[in-house]
Write an enzyme that holds these catalytic residues in place. Structure first.
Site, PDB file in Angstrom:
ATOM      1  N   SER A 226     -20.851   2.971 -65.123  1.00 53.04           N
ATOM      2  CA  SER A 226     -20.125   3.975 -65.903  1.00 53.04           C
ATOM      3  C   SER A 226     -21.123   4.793 -66.702  1.00 53.04           C
ATOM      4  CB  SER A 226     -19.082   3.295 -66.807  1.00 53.04           C
ATOM      5  OG  SER A 226     -18.301   4.254 -67.476  1.00 53.04           O
ATOM      6  N   THR A 227     -21.066   4.767 -68.027  1.00 56.09           N
ATOM      7  CA  THR A 227     -21.953   5.577 -68.848  1.00 56.09           C
ATOM      8  C   THR A 227     -23.419   5.256 -68.558  1.00 56.09           C
ATOM      9  OG1 THR A 227     -20.282   5.525 -70.576  1.00 56.09           O
ATOM     10  CG2 THR A 227     -22.488   6.256 -71.212  1.00 56.09           C
ATOM     11  N   HIS A 254     -17.413   5.356 -62.795  1.00 55.52           N
ATOM     12  CA  HIS A 254     -16.341   6.009 -63.550  1.00 55.52           C
ATOM     13  C   HIS A 254     -16.624   7.502 -63.648  1.00 55.52           C
ATOM     14  CE1 HIS A 254     -15.429   1.964 -65.764  1.00 55.52           C
ATOM     15  NE2 HIS A 254     -14.970   1.985 -64.530  1.00 55.52           N
ATOM     16  N   MET A 347     -19.685   1.581 -70.607  1.00 51.27           N
ATOM     17  CA  MET A 347     -18.857   1.149 -71.734  1.00 51.27           C
ATOM     18  C   MET A 347     -17.705   0.289 -71.241  1.00 51.27           C
ATOM     19  SD  MET A 347     -18.518   4.163 -74.561  1.00 51.27           S
ATOM     20  CE  MET A 347     -17.702   5.333 -73.500  1.00 51.27           C
ATOM     21  N   ASP A 350     -14.806  -3.234 -67.765  1.00 56.05           N
ATOM     22  CA  ASP A 350     -14.277  -3.125 -66.412  1.00 56.05           C
ATOM     23  C   ASP A 350     -15.191  -3.846 -65.428  1.00 56.05           C
ATOM     24  OD1 ASP A 350     -12.534  -2.203 -64.369  1.00 56.05           O
ATOM     25  OD2 ASP A 350     -13.866  -0.510 -63.943  1.00 56.05           O
TER      26      ASP A 350
END
Length: 410
Positions: A226-227, A254, A347, A350
């Site tokens: 993600s991030t 993401h 972050m 998940d």
């Protein structure tokens, strides 16, 4: 005036953090600046300290305002966001910058370029101001990212201090530097300090239980991120590219629609292997990289003895779609111990349930370590399951995957 400085109202201040995250907003739309400011100042953990209508004004005032996080538009007059970004990081290198752009192919490409230049993350704005103002999902995403990312520089500074690593100080003049060189050398040995920091990190870092690698040569590589993920993916896949021809690679990053299309294009260009958004029902072929399309979950199913991709627009999982969970869980069902999974920076948490299922099936699992992660949410959650085979820095992950894919089982 070219910018506004806001003070927090009594309602926002009640119960607020003693040190709220300071946010600078840079956008040529007065509507967006006002809307973002209202949202942010309604949250007690956040505070708008300035807004600007173009990148030049933001660059000129950055050091005076000293924000924790900047929301930076891409398309602006005088100086656009992509031009302003490196100038801002040159002035304040540890500033967290979140790019903001509408969902167009060009803006998606520019946003990914911005990440390569040092931006921390991005938000995809709805196409019109009216769509922004009534979009609760976008508001929640923006505020969550500002809160999740805004304290990163502070936390890293605290981490460095806990490891005995002192911040660099600028020299004041050549004469002073010359006069103090011999005494400074006597006081400070950089190599010894770095070694002490590493030893302290090893002894003081939380001990996470690991379970070793599986006993089967991997037949698929699956990655959640993600991030900070786009740059991490480029690095780890680039380091492993010599062995990627042996297996299909499936990725859930993401990202919204359009952005995942551009991500796949960037991966193919940088790594030199076929990379594409996964298509519903397609056969997963060795040597190809498949990215979960924005807005769709990617699952891996077995049909007639072969692995195929399945896409679904069912409900978000862990507030995410695509989510890492269904990909990891279905890879565990199809491949079991023959799966190699990697959890990169991001972050939230998940993918943690999927890590547990993969671990129970005997798969090999690597989580990125905290110091090399932009955000240690997802890999930290994976580490805490106790199912990871190893927790490695980003520069170690790709080479380790390459060795596992070629048959080295430890």
């Amino acid at each position: 005036m070219s910018f506004s400085v806001y003070t927090r109202g009594a309602g926002a201040a009640a119960g607020a953090d003693a040190n709220p995250i300071k946010v600078m907003i840079v956008d040529d739309s007065v509507v967006i600046r006002g809307l973002f400011s209202r949202w942010i100042d309604e949250d007690p953990e956040l505070e708008v300290v300035a807004t600007y209508r173009n990148g030049q004004l933001a660059v000129d005032n950055l050091e005076r305002v000293a924000p924790d996080v900047v929301v930076l538009d891409i398309e602006m007059p005088v100086m656009d966001g992509l031009t302003a970004l490196p100038l801002m990081l040159q002035k304040l290198p540890h500033t967290t910058i979140v790019m903001a752009s509408t969902l167009t192919k060009r803006n998606a490409s520019v946003s990914l370029k911005a990440l390569s230049l040092g931006a921390t993350d991005y938000v995809a704005k709805p196409e019109t101001n009216s769509n922004v103002s009534g979009n609760d999902e976008f508001r929640e995403e923006l505020l969550a990212k500002l809160k999740g990312l805004g304290r990163i520089p502070k936390r890293r500074a605290e981490k460095r201090r806990s490891l005995g690593m002192r911040p660099m100080r600028a020299e004041t003049s050549a004469g002073q530097q010359s006069a103090s060189a011999s005494s400074a050398a006597a006081r400070f040995d950089p190599r010894a300090a770095l070694q002490r920091a590493k030893q302290r990190a090893e002894t003081e870092a939380p001990a996470y239980r690991t379970r070793g690698y599986g006993s089967v040569v991997p037949k698929i590589l699956c990655i959640g991120s993600s991030t900070g993920g786009p740059q991490a993916l480029l690095r780890m896949l680039g380091d492993a590219k010599g062995q990627l021809a042996r297996v299909p690679t499936v990725i859930t990053q993401h990202m919204p629609r359009t952005f995942t299309t551009i991500l796949a294009e960037h991966l193919q260009k940088a790594i030199g292997r076929p990379a594409k958004e996964a298509e519903d029902g397609e056969l997963l072929r060795n040597g190809t990289i498949y990215v979960a399309p924005g807005g769709l979950h990617l699952r891996v199913l077995s049909k007639n003895g072969v692995a195929v991709a399945e896409l679904g627009e069912d409900e978000p999982i862990n507030f995410c779609r695509p989510s890492v969970e269904p990909m990891f869980e279905t890879v565990a069902d199809v491949y079991g111990a023959a799966a190699l999974a990697v959890m990169l920076t991001g972050m939230g948490a998940d993918g943690a349930a999927g890590v547990e299922k993969l671990g129970a099936a005997g798969a090999s699992i690597i989580a990125q370590d905290e110091l090399s992660s932009v955000v240690w949410g997802m890999p930290g959650a994976a580490a805490r399951t106790g199912m990871c085979s190893e927790i490695l820095s980003l520069d170690q992950i790709g080479p380790k995957c390459a060795r596992l894919l070629e048959g080295a089982l430890r």
